[in-house]
Design a protein around this motif. Sequence first.
Motif, short mmCIF file in Angstrom:
data_model
loop_
_atom_site.label_atom_id
_atom_site.label_comp_id
_atom_site.label_asym_id
_atom_site.label_seq_id
_atom_site.Cartn_x
_atom_site.Cartn_y
_atom_site.Cartn_z
N ILE A 1 9.69 -16.55 30.07
CA ILE A 1 10.76 -16.37 29.12
C ILE A 1 10.19 -16.19 27.72
O ILE A 1 10.72 -15.44 26.94
CB ILE A 1 11.76 -17.53 29.20
N PHE A 2 9.08 -16.87 27.42
CA PHE A 2 8.45 -16.74 26.11
C PHE A 2 8.14 -15.29 25.80
O PHE A 2 8.35 -14.82 24.69
CB PHE A 2 7.18 -17.59 26.03
N HIS A 3 7.63 -14.56 26.80
CA HIS A 3 7.26 -13.17 26.56
C HIS A 3 8.48 -12.34 26.15
O HIS A 3 8.39 -11.50 25.27
CB HIS A 3 6.61 -12.57 27.81
N ALA A 4 9.62 -12.59 26.78
CA ALA A 4 10.84 -11.87 26.42
C ALA A 4 11.24 -12.20 24.99
O ALA A 4 11.64 -11.32 24.23
CB ALA A 4 11.96 -12.21 27.38
N GLU A 5 11.12 -13.46 24.61
CA GLU A 5 11.46 -13.87 23.25
C GLU A 5 10.52 -13.20 22.24
O GLU A 5 10.95 -12.75 21.19
CB GLU A 5 11.37 -15.40 23.11
N PHE A 6 9.24 -13.13 22.58
CA PHE A 6 8.24 -12.59 21.67
C PHE A 6 8.29 -11.06 21.60
O PHE A 6 8.26 -10.48 20.53
CB PHE A 6 6.84 -13.05 22.10
N PHE A 7 8.37 -10.41 22.77
CA PHE A 7 8.28 -8.96 22.81
C PHE A 7 9.63 -8.24 22.72
O PHE A 7 9.67 -7.04 22.48
CB PHE A 7 7.54 -8.51 24.07
N GLY A 8 10.73 -8.96 22.94
CA GLY A 8 12.05 -8.36 22.82
C GLY A 8 12.23 -7.13 23.66
O GLY A 8 11.99 -7.15 24.87
N MET A 9 12.61 -6.03 23.01
CA MET A 9 12.88 -4.80 23.75
C MET A 9 11.62 -4.16 24.34
O MET A 9 11.71 -3.24 25.15
CB MET A 9 13.63 -3.80 22.89
N ASP A 10 10.45 -4.65 23.98
CA ASP A 10 9.21 -4.15 24.56
C ASP A 10 8.80 -4.94 25.80
O ASP A 10 7.79 -4.63 26.43
CB ASP A 10 8.08 -4.19 23.53
N ALA A 11 9.57 -5.97 26.16
CA ALA A 11 9.27 -6.77 27.35
C ALA A 11 9.74 -6.04 28.60
O ALA A 11 10.66 -5.23 28.56
CB ALA A 11 9.94 -8.14 27.26
N GLY A 12 9.10 -6.33 29.71
CA GLY A 12 9.51 -5.74 30.96
C GLY A 12 9.01 -6.55 32.14
O GLY A 12 8.09 -7.37 31.99
N ALA A 13 9.65 -6.34 33.27
CA ALA A 13 9.24 -7.03 34.49
C ALA A 13 9.40 -6.09 35.67
O ALA A 13 10.31 -5.26 35.69
CB ALA A 13 10.09 -8.27 34.72
N ILE A 14 8.50 -6.22 36.61
CA ILE A 14 8.63 -5.55 37.91
C ILE A 14 8.64 -6.65 38.95
O ILE A 14 7.70 -7.44 39.03
CB ILE A 14 7.49 -4.55 38.17
N ILE A 15 9.70 -6.69 39.74
CA ILE A 15 9.85 -7.71 40.76
C ILE A 15 9.57 -7.07 42.11
O ILE A 15 10.20 -6.08 42.49
CB ILE A 15 11.26 -8.32 40.73
N PHE A 16 8.62 -7.67 42.82
CA PHE A 16 8.25 -7.19 44.15
C PHE A 16 8.79 -8.15 45.21
O PHE A 16 9.38 -9.17 44.90
CB PHE A 16 6.72 -7.08 44.27
N SER A 17 8.56 -7.80 46.44
CA SER A 17 8.96 -8.59 47.59
C SER A 17 8.64 -10.07 47.39
O SER A 17 7.57 -10.41 46.91
CB SER A 17 8.21 -8.07 48.83
N GLY A 18 9.59 -10.92 47.72
CA GLY A 18 9.34 -12.35 47.60
C GLY A 18 10.55 -13.18 47.93
O GLY A 18 11.66 -12.67 48.07
N MET A 19 10.30 -14.47 48.07
CA MET A 19 11.37 -15.41 48.41
C MET A 19 11.88 -16.10 47.15
O MET A 19 11.22 -16.10 46.13
CB MET A 19 10.84 -16.47 49.38
N ALA A 20 13.03 -16.69 47.27
CA ALA A 20 13.65 -17.48 46.22
C ALA A 20 14.21 -16.57 45.12
O ALA A 20 14.32 -15.37 45.30
CB ALA A 20 12.70 -18.53 45.66
N HIS A 21 14.53 -17.19 44.00
CA HIS A 21 15.14 -16.44 42.90
C HIS A 21 14.48 -16.79 41.57
O HIS A 21 15.10 -16.67 40.53
CB HIS A 21 16.64 -16.73 42.83
N ASP A 22 13.22 -17.22 41.60
CA ASP A 22 12.57 -17.65 40.37
C ASP A 22 12.39 -16.53 39.35
O ASP A 22 12.32 -16.78 38.16
CB ASP A 22 11.25 -18.36 40.67
N ALA A 23 12.35 -15.30 39.78
CA ALA A 23 12.18 -14.19 38.85
C ALA A 23 13.50 -13.79 38.18
O ALA A 23 13.49 -13.12 37.15
CB ALA A 23 11.60 -12.98 39.58
N VAL A 24 14.61 -14.23 38.73
CA VAL A 24 15.90 -13.78 38.23
C VAL A 24 16.19 -14.33 36.84
O VAL A 24 16.63 -13.59 35.95
CB VAL A 24 17.03 -14.15 39.22
#
Length: 80
Positions: A1-24
């Motif tokens: 979450i820190f990265h999103a706060e720091f980078f704002g609109m320049d932040a990004g994520a790619i979510i690959f195959s996995g269990m649970a919902h920790d990336a959400v």
Amino acid sequence: IFHAEFFGMDAGAIIFSGMAHDAVEGSKVIKEKGGVVWVQDPDTCVISSMVDGAREAGVVSFVGSPAQLAQKMIAEYSVG
């Protein structure tokens, strides 16, 4: 979450195959700050629960196979 706060609109994520919902939760913050969230196509996942959770949260702007994700990354972010 820190990265999103720091980078704002320049932040990004790619979510690959996995269990649970920790990336959400992190993906929600990235989207709120103007960043992008891409996910692996559920049809190409071994386990798609993280991908499914992000899609259900409405934060995903691109869905693709791993190869398509790589191609999009190169197309959008390569320099030169």
